[in-house]
Design a protein around this motif. Sequence first.
Motif, PDB file in Angstrom:
ATOM      1  N   GLU A 223       0.599  -1.747   0.410  1.00 29.48           N
ATOM      2  CA  GLU A 223       0.073   0.273  -0.448  1.00 29.48           C
ATOM      3  C   GLU A 223       0.782   1.332   0.004  1.00 29.48           C
ATOM      4  O   GLU A 223       0.507   2.175  -0.690  1.00 29.48           O
ATOM      5  N   VAL A 224       1.877   0.907   0.722  1.00 29.28           N
ATOM      6  CA  VAL A 224       2.816   2.353   1.012  1.00 29.28           C
ATOM      7  C   VAL A 224       3.401   2.777  -0.551  1.00 29.28           C
ATOM      8  O   VAL A 224       3.712   3.740  -0.790  1.00 29.28           O
ATOM      9  N   LEU A 225       3.678   1.552  -1.132  1.00 27.20           N
ATOM     10  CA  LEU A 225       4.885   1.320  -2.076  1.00 27.20           C
ATOM     11  C   LEU A 225       3.409   1.773  -3.522  1.00 27.20           C
ATOM     12  O   LEU A 225       4.110   2.894  -4.421  1.00 27.20           O
ATOM     13  N   ARG A 226       2.682   1.620  -3.689  1.00 32.90           N
ATOM     14  CA  ARG A 226       1.254   1.786  -4.430  1.00 32.90           C
ATOM     15  C   ARG A 226       1.319   3.759  -3.738  1.00 32.90           C
ATOM     16  O   ARG A 226       1.306   3.925  -5.571  1.00 32.90           O
ATOM     17  N   PHE A 227       0.891   3.944  -2.995  1.00 26.45           N
ATOM     18  CA  PHE A 227       0.752   5.402  -2.521  1.00 26.45           C
ATOM     19  C   PHE A 227       1.849   6.700  -3.027  1.00 26.45           C
ATOM     20  O   PHE A 227       2.323   6.943  -4.015  1.00 26.45           O
TER      21      PHE A 227
END
Length: 148
Positions: free
Chosen positions: A45-49
């Motif tokens: 999720e952080v990587l996608r953000f």
Amino acid sequence: MTVGKAADLVGVSAKAIRLWEARGLIPRASRTESGYRLFDEADLEVLRFIRRAKTLGLTLEEINDILDLQRGGAQPCGRVTEMLDAHLLRIDRRLAELQQLRQVLLGARRAADRTRRTGGEAVVCQAIESQPDPDQWPPGPPRHGQEG
């Protein structure tokens, strides 16, 4: 999951993930006994953000600022809006610069056509040399590298 699998799922390179980890955008990944990085769904999720924020033109420093605010319990939306407004202002300035440059190039092109029709030599050089110096261009917004 490994960095390669995480990269595939998020749509970035493994090298980008390693860079983001080294810059502190994501916490250090846990590792297997053989040293492979392991990522979980929260990491994804952080990587996608980060990927989406980069798509909007935010720098890694800006993204890190947003993530730090969020991790500290603050709502970073106000800061994000400020960042986006600053990027929009830079884009508007650059568009104005490009429009001004386009007019100068059109003038140079017309000069080249006139010179060629009259049988003149060195069309390219005359097209460039016949233009006013950039300092003498019509007033407009600050050009790239200049602050106004």
